[in-house]
Design an enzyme around this catalytic site. Sequence first.
Site, PDB file in Angstrom:
ATOM      1  CG  ASP A   1      -1.875   1.130   1.161  1.00  0.00           C
ATOM      2  OD1 ASP A   1      -1.895   1.926   0.659  1.00  0.00           O
ATOM      3  OD2 ASP A   1      -3.045   0.665   1.732  1.00  0.00           O
TER       4      ASP A   1
ATOM      5  CE  LYS B   1      -6.040  11.158   1.916  1.00  0.00           C
ATOM      6  NZ  LYS B   1      -7.058  11.456   2.620  1.00  0.00           N
TER       7      LYS B   1
END
Length: 213
Positions: free
Chosen positions: A118, A122
């Site tokens: 993943d 952010k």
Amino acid sequence: MRLRHKPYAKEKLEAYPHFVVPSPEEWKGRWAERFGNDKPIHIEIGCGKGQFIINMAKQFPAINFIGIELQTSVIVSALEKQIEEELPNVQFMQVDAKDLTNYFAPGEVDRIHLTFSDPWPKNRHEKRRLTYKSFLSVYKAILHDKGELHFKTDNQGLFEYSLTSFSHYPASLTHVYLDLHNSDVEDNVMTEYEEKFSQKGNRIYKAVIQFKA
């Protein structure tokens, strides 16, 4: 991507303790006993549905593989592949990667695979990226002196971040591929995501590093 809940998953995982290790901390420093041999140990962090680790185990029977996945509804799919194949050199652990020193002794692992992790794009989620410095410290602690970290992704941003993270850590980049599928690498085993993204024309990146003493 939202995971589809599988209500039977937990019960099924518990029904196969010979494939999914129920108390992995009990095997720290003793994985050779678990496998019944002293072959090299390779782990995949975030093994997903298991395509990569199952195919690696079939291609390299002289290596013991351990798939690590935290999500119950995902790792059960990997287990189902193993139930069908019954490979003697595959085990699974449902644990968090940040805790790997609880399950492996120093130098017990010969190779770590990070496959399509993943990207956590952010900035506030930087510490969750599996190539963040705190994770690198964990990997270094369990890897053999000559052990390697193999990292693959289609996410350019994560790859660039990871190269920077590696450069700030006492580690050596031994191989860097900016377009893996158009390189001279042979016998590349693909994950489910790798197949999906490469079919869309996405470039696949790969880096191999060794930690310095």
